[in-house]
Write an enzyme that holds these catalytic residues in place. Sequence first.
Site, short mmCIF file in Angstrom:
data_model
loop_
_atom_site.label_atom_id
_atom_site.label_comp_id
_atom_site.label_asym_id
_atom_site.label_seq_id
_atom_site.Cartn_x
_atom_site.Cartn_y
_atom_site.Cartn_z
N ARG A 58 -57.42 -17.16 -56.14
CA ARG A 58 -58.73 -16.98 -55.50
C ARG A 58 -59.49 -18.31 -55.43
O ARG A 58 -60.12 -18.63 -54.42
CB ARG A 58 -59.52 -15.92 -56.27
CG ARG A 58 -60.74 -15.44 -55.51
CD ARG A 58 -61.27 -14.14 -56.08
NE ARG A 58 -62.61 -13.94 -55.56
CZ ARG A 58 -63.66 -13.62 -56.30
NH1 ARG A 58 -63.52 -13.47 -57.60
NH2 ARG A 58 -64.84 -13.45 -55.76
N HIS A 62 -60.70 -20.14 -51.98
CA HIS A 62 -62.11 -20.47 -51.76
C HIS A 62 -62.30 -21.97 -51.55
O HIS A 62 -63.22 -22.39 -50.84
CB HIS A 62 -62.96 -19.97 -52.92
CG HIS A 62 -63.27 -18.51 -52.85
ND1 HIS A 62 -64.54 -18.00 -53.03
CD2 HIS A 62 -62.48 -17.44 -52.60
CE1 HIS A 62 -64.52 -16.67 -52.91
NE2 HIS A 62 -63.27 -16.32 -52.65
N ASN A 90 -69.39 -17.53 -54.62
CA ASN A 90 -68.47 -18.13 -55.60
C ASN A 90 -68.85 -17.84 -57.05
O ASN A 90 -68.09 -18.21 -57.96
CB ASN A 90 -68.38 -19.64 -55.38
CG ASN A 90 -67.57 -20.00 -54.15
OD1 ASN A 90 -66.66 -19.28 -53.77
ND2 ASN A 90 -67.92 -21.11 -53.51
N HIS A 190 -54.38 -10.09 -53.18
CA HIS A 190 -55.06 -9.06 -53.96
C HIS A 190 -54.09 -8.16 -54.72
O HIS A 190 -54.51 -7.25 -55.42
CB HIS A 190 -55.94 -8.19 -53.05
CG HIS A 190 -57.18 -8.89 -52.58
ND1 HIS A 190 -58.11 -8.28 -51.75
CD2 HIS A 190 -57.65 -10.13 -52.82
CE1 HIS A 190 -59.08 -9.14 -51.50
NE2 HIS A 190 -58.83 -10.27 -52.14
N THR A 246 -49.66 -1.86 -59.99
CA THR A 246 -48.95 -2.96 -60.67
C THR A 246 -49.89 -4.18 -60.69
O THR A 246 -49.65 -5.17 -59.99
CB THR A 246 -47.64 -3.31 -59.94
OG1 THR A 246 -47.93 -3.61 -58.54
CG2 THR A 246 -46.65 -2.16 -60.00
#
Length: 323
Positions: A58, A62, A90, A190, A246
């Site tokens: 992530r 970003h 953020n 994700h 998972t």
Amino acid sequence: MLLPTLFIIVVSLLLGTSDSRLTLDYYAKTCPQFSQIIQDTITNKQIASPTTAGATIRLFLHDCLANGCDGSILISSTPFNKAERDNDINLSLPGDGFDVIVRAKTALELACPNTVSCADILAVATRDLVTMAGGPYYHVYLGRRDSRVSKSSDIDGNLPKPTMPMSQIIEIFEKRGFSIEEMVALTGAHTIGFSHCNQISKDLYNYSKFSEYDPQYNPRYAQGLQKACSDYQKNPTLSVFNDVMTPNKFDNVYFQNLPKGLGVLKSDRGLFGDPRTRPFVEKFAADESKFFQAFASAMQKLSLVGIQTGRRGEIRHRCDQIN
């Protein structure tokens, strides 16, 4: 996945031949321990804190989607400047991502002072953590420099928010040169990681006068999320896994969850609800190898967005501040 020789040509076209210094073995002579130090650092950190992989991916996304892969997300604010990491979008970036980069940079500065950029550390640590979590391996070309600038104001409109309509999210990726398929593949990150409850509270409680929660949710799943997030107002750090099945394994189960109403964020559920993105959700849900191939290719491409090389940037002594 692009072959190394072909990819070097792509790199040259992106950077211009006079400034194309990225290579696979950039630190072979100046810091031969580079790969091993990063591997040791991320392994120790991931074992101690299994959310590190999702947090670092992530952080990388970003960094790259805003001003390019220049490590500007890592810079701390000062009394004179509000940095990217303190922009509202953020503030929810997990600390484990920042911490693993600091650890790697500290070790590399001891072994090879003033040699390895924070931007390269973030790019390679992300790839290695993806692979460690069970995801695909892809080549990372090295030689990035670190940005000397990090402004919170540069973030607005350049990063997707979970509440955005799908058209706006697609537009953000398209202006960076990514197709809808590549955008869906990147969102597959994700499959690991978590989201904070305050990001989904409006979807879970008092959604509308007709429904307590967003009807796109699987009802039992929504009720489970309501219980898990019940104290979110008192505890802003409360979070839930993005992939309930998972959560710590990089696989295609995230895509298999979406048709079942098991997407945590509004943008997750939107991927299956929108006719432009649904075919790719179905494609990746049916065939993990196709997802891995698309993800690896898109990450390789993303790692070159807006990079600085040569004299255009610097090698920071510390990742959280400009030299």
